[in-house]
Design a protein around this motif. Structure first.
Motif, PDB file in Angstrom:
ATOM      1  N   ALA A  71       0.850  -1.192   0.000  1.00 24.74           N
ATOM      2  CA  ALA A  71       0.000   0.000   0.000  1.00 24.74           C
ATOM      3  C   ALA A  71       0.882   1.236   0.000  1.00 24.74           C
ATOM      4  N   THR A  72       0.295   2.334  -0.452  1.00 28.99           N
ATOM      5  CA  THR A  72       0.974   3.628  -0.414  1.00 28.99           C
ATOM      6  C   THR A  72       0.020   4.643   0.205  1.00 28.99           C
ATOM      7  N   GLY A  73       0.581   5.733   0.696  1.00 28.18           N
ATOM      8  CA  GLY A  73      -0.234   6.792   1.283  1.00 28.18           C
ATOM      9  C   GLY A  73      -0.601   6.482   2.719  1.00 28.18           C
ATOM     10  N   GLY A  74      -1.399   7.339   3.288  1.00 28.23           N
ATOM     11  CA  GLY A  74      -1.798   7.163   4.678  1.00 28.23           C
ATOM     12  C   GLY A  74      -0.624   7.361   5.617  1.00 28.23           C
ATOM     13  N   THR A  75      -0.827   6.942   6.846  1.00 32.52           N
ATOM     14  CA  THR A  75       0.188   7.070   7.883  1.00 32.52           C
ATOM     15  C   THR A  75       0.600   5.679   8.325  1.00 32.52           C
ATOM     16  N   THR A  76       1.866   5.327   8.082  1.00 29.44           N
ATOM     17  CA  THR A  76       2.336   4.003   8.471  1.00 29.44           C
ATOM     18  C   THR A  76       2.482   3.924   9.981  1.00 29.44           C
ATOM     19  N   PRO A  77       2.429   2.768  10.596  1.00 30.22           N
ATOM     20  CA  PRO A  77       2.331   1.439  10.000  1.00 30.22           C
ATOM     21  C   PRO A  77       0.875   1.075   9.666  1.00 30.22           C
ATOM     22  N   TYR A  78       0.754   0.085   8.780  1.00 25.38           N
ATOM     23  CA  TYR A  78      -0.564  -0.407   8.391  1.00 25.38           C
ATOM     24  C   TYR A  78      -0.915  -1.656   9.190  1.00 25.38           C
ATOM     25  N   SER A  79      -2.200  -1.867   9.358  1.00 27.56           N
ATOM     26  CA  SER A  79      -2.720  -3.106   9.916  1.00 27.56           C
ATOM     27  C   SER A  79      -3.526  -3.756   8.799  1.00 27.56           C
ATOM     28  N   TRP A  80      -3.197  -5.006   8.474  1.00 26.19           N
ATOM     29  CA  TRP A  80      -3.784  -5.691   7.321  1.00 26.19           C
ATOM     30  C   TRP A  80      -4.869  -6.675   7.738  1.00 26.19           C
ATOM     31  N   SER A  81      -5.882  -6.792   6.885  1.00 31.72           N
ATOM     32  CA  SER A  81      -6.912  -7.814   7.069  1.00 31.72           C
ATOM     33  C   SER A  81      -7.390  -8.257   5.695  1.00 31.72           C
ATOM     34  N   ALA A  82      -7.970  -9.461   5.647  1.00 34.40           N
ATOM     35  CA  ALA A  82      -8.465  -9.992   4.379  1.00 34.40           C
ATOM     36  C   ALA A  82      -9.771 -10.727   4.624  1.00 34.40           C
TER      37      ALA A  82
END
Length: 138
Positions: A71-82
């Motif tokens: 992913a790009t953009g936003g404010t890192t860190p990301y939390s992922w789900s599927a």
């Protein structure tokens, strides 16, 4: 006695008066020239994350699978789900790596979502087709 339909024009009139007052108020440098303090600058808001489309996936049943999401953009860190991953696959919530051994067959529409540090989300959707192998142990 007022009917409920008579209240609407009064509310609209009050709204129009309030809107006229807001539009007439000096803003920015005009406010400073009028001796009023300028309003604070709006804080820059980071865009929501954009999850990259990985392409539609095709694998055989009982094979190992690894797919790194990004992913790009936003404010890192990301939390992922599927959502709706094929049977046997999971996503690592910290890294965005989808991995495992494919156990079922069929086609799934998978949605992967990245949530950034301030709660903004972005997602992508793709299909994952798992083909049933005629001879899985040959």
């Amino acid at each position: 006695m007022l009917r409920s339909n008579q209240r609407v024009p009064r509310r609209l009139a009050a709204l129009a008066v309030g809107l006229a007052a807001v539009l007439a108020a000096p803003v920015g440098s005009a406010a400073a020239a009028a001796g009023q303090p300028a309003p604070p600058a709006a804080a820059a808001v980071a865009a929501a994350p954009a999850v990259a489309f990985p392409g539609n996936q095709v694998d055989y049943q009982y094979d190992s699978a690894r797919l790194q999401m990004s992913a790009t953009g936003g404010t890192t860190p990301y939390s992922w789900s599927a959502a709706n991953l094929p049977t046997g696959l999971t996503i690592n919530a910290s890294t965005g790596l989808i991995s495992g051994v494919l156990r079922g067959s069929g086609t799934r529409t998978v949605t992967v979502t990245a949530k950034d540090a301030v709660g903004a989300t972005g997602s992508t959707t793709f299909t994952w087709r798992v083909i049933r192998d005629a001879c899985p142990r040959c």
